[in-house]
Structure formats: structure tokens, C-alpha cells
Write an enzyme that holds these catalytic residues in place. Structure first.
Site, mmCIF file in Angstrom:
data_model
loop_
_atom_site.group_PDB
_atom_site.id
_atom_site.type_symbol
_atom_site.label_atom_id
_atom_site.label_comp_id
_atom_site.label_asym_id
_atom_site.label_seq_id
_atom_site.Cartn_x
_atom_site.Cartn_y
_atom_site.Cartn_z
ATOM 1 N N GLU A 100 -14.064 6.027 -34.726
ATOM 2 C CA GLU A 100 -12.716 6.557 -34.652
ATOM 3 C C GLU A 100 -11.730 5.432 -34.995
ATOM 4 O O GLU A 100 -11.738 4.385 -34.359
ATOM 5 C CB GLU A 100 -12.476 7.042 -33.225
ATOM 6 N N LYS B 146 -1.326 8.217 -13.803
ATOM 7 C CA LYS B 146 -1.002 6.937 -14.422
ATOM 8 C C LYS B 146 -0.816 7.113 -15.916
ATOM 9 O O LYS B 146 -1.747 7.427 -16.634
ATOM 10 C CB LYS B 146 -2.104 5.896 -14.213
ATOM 11 N N GLU C 213 -11.665 13.845 -21.466
ATOM 12 C CA GLU C 213 -11.284 14.192 -22.848
ATOM 13 C C GLU C 213 -11.281 12.890 -23.626
ATOM 14 O O GLU C 213 -10.419 12.047 -23.401
ATOM 15 C CB GLU C 213 -9.872 14.791 -22.887
ATOM 16 N N GLU D 32 -15.271 4.798 -24.471
ATOM 17 C CA GLU D 32 -15.758 3.634 -23.730
ATOM 18 C C GLU D 32 -15.304 3.683 -22.259
ATOM 19 O O GLU D 32 -16.116 3.554 -21.332
ATOM 20 C CB GLU D 32 -15.181 2.402 -24.432
ATOM 21 N N CYS E 164 -6.772 12.494 -31.090
ATOM 22 C CA CYS E 164 -8.214 12.507 -30.819
ATOM 23 C C CYS E 164 -8.925 13.528 -31.693
ATOM 24 O O CYS E 164 -10.073 13.339 -32.076
ATOM 25 C CB CYS E 164 -8.455 12.795 -29.352
HETATM 26 P P1 NAP Z 1 -8.051 3.940 -23.228
HETATM 27 O O1 NAP Z 1 -8.029 2.479 -23.325
HETATM 28 O O2 NAP Z 1 -9.283 4.604 -22.774
HETATM 29 O O3 NAP Z 1 -6.817 4.301 -22.282
HETATM 30 C C1 NAP Z 1 -6.572 5.562 -21.774
HETATM 31 C C2 NAP Z 1 -5.948 5.420 -20.400
HETATM 32 O O4 NAP Z 1 -6.885 4.850 -19.484
HETATM 33 C C3 NAP Z 1 -4.742 4.494 -20.365
HETATM 34 O O5 NAP Z 1 -3.827 4.946 -19.401
HETATM 35 C C4 NAP Z 1 -5.383 3.191 -19.928
HETATM 36 O O6 NAP Z 1 -4.484 2.274 -19.404
HETATM 37 C C5 NAP Z 1 -6.369 3.670 -18.914
HETATM 38 N N1 NAP Z 1 -7.492 2.776 -18.632
HETATM 39 C C6 NAP Z 1 -7.929 1.704 -19.342
HETATM 40 N N2 NAP Z 1 -9.021 1.175 -18.743
HETATM 41 C C7 NAP Z 1 -9.271 1.936 -17.650
HETATM 42 C C8 NAP Z 1 -10.284 1.899 -16.624
HETATM 43 N N3 NAP Z 1 -11.249 0.998 -16.629
HETATM 44 N N4 NAP Z 1 -10.245 2.841 -15.664
HETATM 45 C C9 NAP Z 1 -9.293 3.788 -15.654
HETATM 46 N N5 NAP Z 1 -8.323 3.857 -16.574
HETATM 47 C C10 NAP Z 1 -8.309 2.949 -17.569
HETATM 48 O O7 NAP Z 1 -7.680 4.649 -24.566
HETATM 49 P P2 NAP Z 1 -6.584 4.229 -25.622
HETATM 50 O O8 NAP Z 1 -7.235 3.342 -26.604
HETATM 51 O O9 NAP Z 1 -5.346 3.777 -24.970
HETATM 52 O O10 NAP Z 1 -6.266 5.674 -26.219
HETATM 53 C C11 NAP Z 1 -6.837 6.136 -27.389
HETATM 54 C C12 NAP Z 1 -8.143 6.887 -27.142
HETATM 55 O O11 NAP Z 1 -7.925 8.090 -26.412
HETATM 56 C C13 NAP Z 1 -8.796 7.305 -28.399
HETATM 57 O O12 NAP Z 1 -10.151 6.933 -28.404
HETATM 58 C C14 NAP Z 1 -8.653 8.818 -28.434
HETATM 59 O O13 NAP Z 1 -9.609 9.511 -29.131
HETATM 60 C C15 NAP Z 1 -8.638 9.158 -27.016
HETATM 61 N N6 NAP Z 1 -7.917 10.417 -26.785
HETATM 62 C C16 NAP Z 1 -8.620 11.548 -26.495
HETATM 63 C C17 NAP Z 1 -7.965 12.749 -26.286
HETATM 64 C C18 NAP Z 1 -8.693 14.018 -25.957
HETATM 65 O O14 NAP Z 1 -8.063 14.978 -25.575
HETATM 66 N N7 NAP Z 1 -9.977 14.091 -26.097
HETATM 67 C C19 NAP Z 1 -6.582 12.796 -26.351
HETATM 68 C C20 NAP Z 1 -5.897 11.637 -26.651
HETATM 69 C C21 NAP Z 1 -6.586 10.456 -26.856
HETATM 70 P P3 NAP Z 1 -3.583 1.356 -20.395
HETATM 71 O O15 NAP Z 1 -3.530 1.976 -21.726
HETATM 72 O O16 NAP Z 1 -2.277 1.375 -19.727
HETATM 73 O O17 NAP Z 1 -4.225 0.032 -20.432
#
Ligand code: NAP
Ligand code: MG
Length: 476
Positions: free
Chosen positions: A387, A182, A256, A237, A290
Site C-alpha cells: 500500500e 484518540k 479496519e 501493522e 484505504c
Molecule cells: P497507523 O500508524 O496505524 O495509525 C492509525 C492510528 O493508530 C493513529 O491514531 C495512530 O496514532 C494510532 N497508533 C499508532 N500506533 C499505535 C499502537 N501501537 N496502538 C494503538 N494505536 C496506535 O496508520 P497511519 O499510517 O497513520 O494511517 C494510514 C493507514 O490506515 C493505512 O495503512 C490505511 O490503509 C489505513 N486505513 C484503513 C482504513 C479502513 O477503513 N480500512 C481507513 C483509513 C485508513 P498517531 O498517528 O497519532 O501516531
């Protein structure tokens, strides 16, 4: 003086369809209940396409297709044949690189210079690298004939849409798994183009399935009883929620998550190079990284010259049209992310840190945030702890190496760190003490498929990339 002449990449090289179905069992299909959402270009707010939203019934269908493909085709295929598909995909990505890069910049807002020179070459490199492992799993150090896990559920964020897809899909397929992925709601287009590439490569139906949607679709996927493995990249989260939901199940999980990396500059570092590294560390990909170097730790004795040089350099950064080949900083990916960056930056000001941005004209439409630094930041400030995931740098100082280590490690995260110094011995001394999955020395944000990447503490667990990245998809 001269008039600025933009050098835009042509968007005529991409063919965006008005609407897209879900990619299940090798075909694009309509979602069972017919719901959809729009994806936009964050640099203009123009709607790019209508995207299908997968509900529970669609996720069921995708997982069933992946299971069937695993049982009947993929798990039975010799590794050398799986490798041929991966090599084929890698070559198509190279051939269509320009088209993919433009599409990535349109949907995500990142500068074409980065999608063209960083993201897409790394995507191809990941497929080439893991193609090489597919027939050598016996020699990967996990014992004889390691077995695949089965069906992998993969959920990725919007900051490196196709790159995160490649980090997930390439090792999974090389190890013999099938996948349901996804992509993020705001950046589905390159994942859908990847689905077309799977068709072009004649990949057997069901080996790769792409279900578009928002968080709810991701939740249905990771909680699905039919998946054997979960690979998630995103916020801490959501990562914690996933870890809770699968506790006690047989599913194998890698997470990650976020980061708050320290970029540590010692007084003996070459200042101009360090400043390039600081800029790359925090302004690359609008800071939506990230492992971004979002906390600059400067040794007190060089604080003044480093800051002066950093400000001069920041004044030269070009913010604007992501398709302009001269652009350094593109658009913020979404209105929601812009709001989050603004809120945390305002808090930084209220907490007493001093805010500075170079003068820069931001476009009228779309989501933009000028490159920003905060000085006078203390470790207790929220901008030093949380962050921000945007082009915002918090600057702190230190006097001794021991103090640098203590401050660098004073974070709930542990994904990456940078060290700038002339002394090799100090690099090793620091690398031993920094609690971070990756430590870069005299460089920053360097990625390579052979190198494992992942975090400590709240940055998650498991590694992606390299031989370690295979282990996450094998029953070892
Ligand atoms: P996010 O809300 O956690 O979203 C990540 C993915 O998970 C998206 O596809 C999101 O869908 C989906 N998602 C949301 N709620 C979910 C749930 N309850 N169960 C399963 N999947 C769910 O993160 P974001 O704010 O979009 O992305 C930024 C974050 O990613 C930052 O905190 C960053 O540090 C982290 N990140 C970490 C890495 C690493 O390698 N460690 C790399 C890149 C980013 P939708 O977005 O479509 O709603
Ligand atoms: Mg978009």
C-alpha cells in the site's frame, strides 16, 4: 487562453485556539504531566495549534469518565432520548458545515471541494442514520433488547479525520456505549471541534471523551483494562499488534486496515467514464484512502486508448492550495507520509516499471506529490503489492475475465475493488469472485452510511456502517 484565478475559501470562518486541552468528562482539561505537541497545516507547514498529549493518567481518567457516564446515565437512558442527542449533533454539524470543512482542509491538507462536498456531508449523514437506529435496536435482527458493550476505545487515522470519528462514534452511541476516542497526531483539530459540538448539544459529560496524542496514547487506550470494545482504523501493522495485545481478553475488536484495491476495466467499458473512475479511485484525497483503486487492471485490447485518455485527464488535474475551490489534489498529510510515498515510488522505478507524471508546478512550502502512474508493472513488483497510500497508480493488464479475477485477488488485502463493463452479468460474475469487502460497479469510492464497509484477509475484520455496524457495538 486565460490567467488562472484562484477561488480560495475564506479561513476567517474558523476560530483556531492557540492551544487545546483533552476533552474528558465534558470539559477541556490539561494533561496530568503537561506535555503537548503541535499540529501543522501540511500545505504550508504553518503551526496551527498546540495540542495536549495524553499520558497513562489521562487515559485512566478518560476511561473512568466514560465508565461513570455509561453506568449512571447513558445505559439507563431510553433509546429515543439517545436519538435526540444524535439528531442534535447531526444538525449542528450541518449548520457548522462550512467552518468544519475549512478546519478539516487546514489540518489535513485535503481539497476543500472534498471536505465540503464529501467528508462533512457524510459525517452528518452518519449521525442522522444511526440516530434513527437508537430506538429501534429491538428490530435490528439481533434478538430482543440487545445490550451495549460498555466503554469503547476508538483509534482513528488521519486520512478522513472527522469522517472516521463519525463512523466510530455514531454507531457506538446509538447502541448505548460511551467512548474514548484518540484522533491521529497530525489531524486532531476537527475531533476537538467535535468535542465543542458535544458541549453545544448538551451531551451528558463523559459520554464522549477525546484524548489527543500519538501512537503511545493509542496503545495506552486499547490496552486499558477498563475498556470493553476496541475499534481501530489504521495500518495493518498496528492492527496486528492490537489483535495480539487483546488476544485472550474479553474485549470485542473490530479492525479496519489497509488495502490494495484492483480497479478492473473491461474492453466494453465506456472509456471516458472509466477514466473518471480511475482518477477518482486513486487521486481522491491524494490517494490517502484505504480502499483506493491503486492497482489498475486494464484489458489488453483497450490498454492504449485507456492510457492515452488517462494521461490527458491527469494533465488537467490541479494540484495546490487545499482551500482553493478548484483544487483537485491537495497536500500530502505529513512529511513522514511524503517520505514513504517517495521511497516506494523510487523502488517502483528501480524495479523496472515506467514512471509518468504530468508537468505540474508544486508549491515551495508544504508536502506535495504530483499524480503519478507506473506502467509495465508486474504482480511481483512492490508497487503492485504494498500500500503506497498516496497519488500513485500501478497499471497492469489482463486478457480474460478469469485472469482479471486471479490478478485482482492476488494481494494480501481484501478491502475493495472496482469493475467497469457494459454487461450486468459480468458485474455479478466478478462480484461473486472478487475477495473484497466492497465491489463498486461502474463507479468508485462511493460511501453511504446504510452500506456496510470492511475487509477480508489483512484488511481487517468487522464491518462499519449499516445495520452490520451496530452489531459491532452490541452484545449479540
Ligand atoms: P497507523 O500508524 O496505524 O495509525 C492509525 C492510528 O493508530 C493513529 O491514531 C495512530 O496514532 C494510532 N497508533 C499508532 N500506533 C499505535 C499502537 N501501537 N496502538 C494503538 N494505536 C496506535 O496508520 P497511519 O499510517 O497513520 O494511517 C494510514 C493507514 O490506515 C493505512 O495503512 C490505511 O490503509 C489505513 N486505513 C484503513 C482504513 C479502513 O477503513 N480500512 C481507513 C483509513 C485508513 P498517531 O498517528 O497519532 O501516531
Ligand atoms: Mg495537521
Amino acid at each position: 487562453m486565460f490567467e488562472y484565478a484562484p477561488a480560495p475559501e475564506s479561513r476567517a470562518v474558523v476560530d483556531i485556539k492557540p492551544s487545546y486541552g483533552l476533552f474528558i468528562d465534558g470539559k477541556f482539561v490539561d494533561p496530568a504531566d503537561g506535555t503537548s505537541f503541535k499540529t501543522i497545516n501540511p500545505a504550508s507547514e504553518e503551526v496551527l495549534a498546540e495540542i495536549s498529549e495524553a499520558g497513562q493518567a489521562d487515559v485512566d481518567r478518560a476511561v473512568a469518565a466514560a465508565r461513570k457516564a455509561y453506568d449512571k446515565v447513558w445505559s439507563k437512558m431510553p433509546g429515543r432520548d439517545r436519538a435526540k442527542y444524535l439528531y442534535r449533533i447531526a444538525r449542528i454539524i450541518q449548520e457548522r458545515g462550512r467552518e468544519i470543512a475549512v478546519l478539516e482542509s487546514l489540518d489535513n491538507g485535503k481539497p476543500i471541494r472534498e471536505s465540503r462536498d464529501v467528508d462533512i456531508p457524510l459525517v452528518a449523514a452518519h449521525f442522522f442514520y444511526y440516530a434513527g437506529w437508537a430506538d429501534k435496536l429491538d428490530h435490528a435482527g439481533f434478538g430482543p433488547s440487545p445490550r451495549a458493550l460498555g466503554v469503547a476505545a476508538q483509534v482513528i487515522p488521519w486520512n478522513f479525520p472527522l469522517l472516521m470519528l463519525s463512523w466510530k462514534i455514531a454507531p457506538a452511541l446509538a447502541a448505548g456505549n460511551t467512548v474514548v476516542l484518540k484522533p491521529a497526531e497530525t489531524t486532531p483539530l476537527t475531533a476537538l471541534l467535535f468535542a465543542e459540538i458535544c458541549q453545544q448539544a448538551d451531551l451528558p459529560p463523559g459520554v464522549v471523551n477525546i484524548v489527543t496524542g500519538a501512537g503511545e496514547t493509542g496503545r495506552s487506550l486499547v490496552e486499558h483494562a477498563g475498556v470493553d470494545k476496541i475499534a481501530f482504523t489504521g495500518s495493518t501493522e498496528v492492527g496486528k499488534a492490537i489483535a495480539r495485545s487483546v488476544a485472550g481478553s474479553r474485549k470485542k475488536v473490530t479492525l479496519e486496515l489497509g488495502g490494495k484495491a484492483a480497479n478492473v476495466v473491461f474492453e466494453d467499458a465506456p472509456i471516458d467514464q472509466a477514466v473518471e473512475g480511475i482518477v477518482n479511485g486513486i487521486f481522491f484525497n491524494q490517494g490517502h484512502v484505504c480502499c483506493a483503486g491503486s492497482r489498475l487492471l486494464v484489458q489488453e485490447s483497450v490498454y492504449e486508448p485507456v492510457l492515452a485518455s488517462l494521461k490527458r485527464r491527469m494533465a488537467r488535474l490541479r494540484v495546490g492550495d487545499p482551500l482553493d475551490k478548484n483544487t483537485d489534489i491537495g497536500a500530502i498529510n505529513s512529511a513522514a507520509q511524503l517520505d514513504r510515498i517517495r521511497t516506494l515510488s523510487d523502488i517502483g522505478g528501480e524495479e523496472g516499471a515506467e514512471r509518468w507524471s504530468p508537468p505540474c508546478d508544486l508549491p515551495d512550502h508544504g508536502f506535495w506529490f504530483a499524480p503519478t502512474i507506473f506502467t509495465g508493472v508486474t504482480q511481483a513488483h512492490r508497487i503492485a503489492r504494498e500500500e503506497i497510500f498516496g497519488p500513485v497508480l500501478s497499471v497492469l493488464t489482463f486478457r480474460t475475465p478469469a485472469e482479471a479475477v486471479e490478478k485482482a485477488n492476488n494481494t494480501p488485502y481484501g478491502l475493495s475493488a472496482g469493475v467497469w463493463t457494459d454487461k450486468g452479468s459480468r458485474i455479478l460474475w466478478m462480484a461473486d469472485r472478487l475477495r473484497a469487502g466492497v465491489v463498486w460497479a461502474n463507479t468508485f469510492n462511493k460511501f453511504d452510511p446504510t452500506s456496510p464497509f470492511g475487509g477480508y484477509k489483512e484488511s481487517g475484520y468487522g464491518r462499519e456502517g449499516g445495520r452490520h455496524g451496530l452489531e459491532a457495538y452490541l452484545d449479540v
